[in-house]
Design a protein around this motif. Structure first.
Motif: not given
Length: 71
Positions: A46-57, A40-44, A28-38
């Protein structure tokens, strides 16, 4: 006099945690970190952090809905 005891873990109903709990936690922690790392190259960053926050909410709200639906 030296007393030696072997440490063994037995899978009982109340004592030991099954290894599957650790596997789920790791994934649960490892896969989400890998996806977030990938992403970052596409969305930057800030976009990755905001998307991750919305997904968690959204997942949290869905889980709360499922818990309340059972009652």
């Amino acid at each position: 006099m030296v007393v030696s005891r072997s440490i063994t873990t037995r899978s009982t109903c109340c004592g030991a945690r099954p290894p599957s709990i650790y596997l789920v936690a790791y994934l649960s922690f490892g896969v989400s970190s890998i996806i977030a790392g990938l992403l970052i190259a596409l969305a930057g960053l800030l976009g990755t952090v905001l998307g991750y926050g919305v997904a968690i909410a959204a997942l949290g709200l869905f889980a709360q809905y499922c818990v309340n639906k059972r009652r």
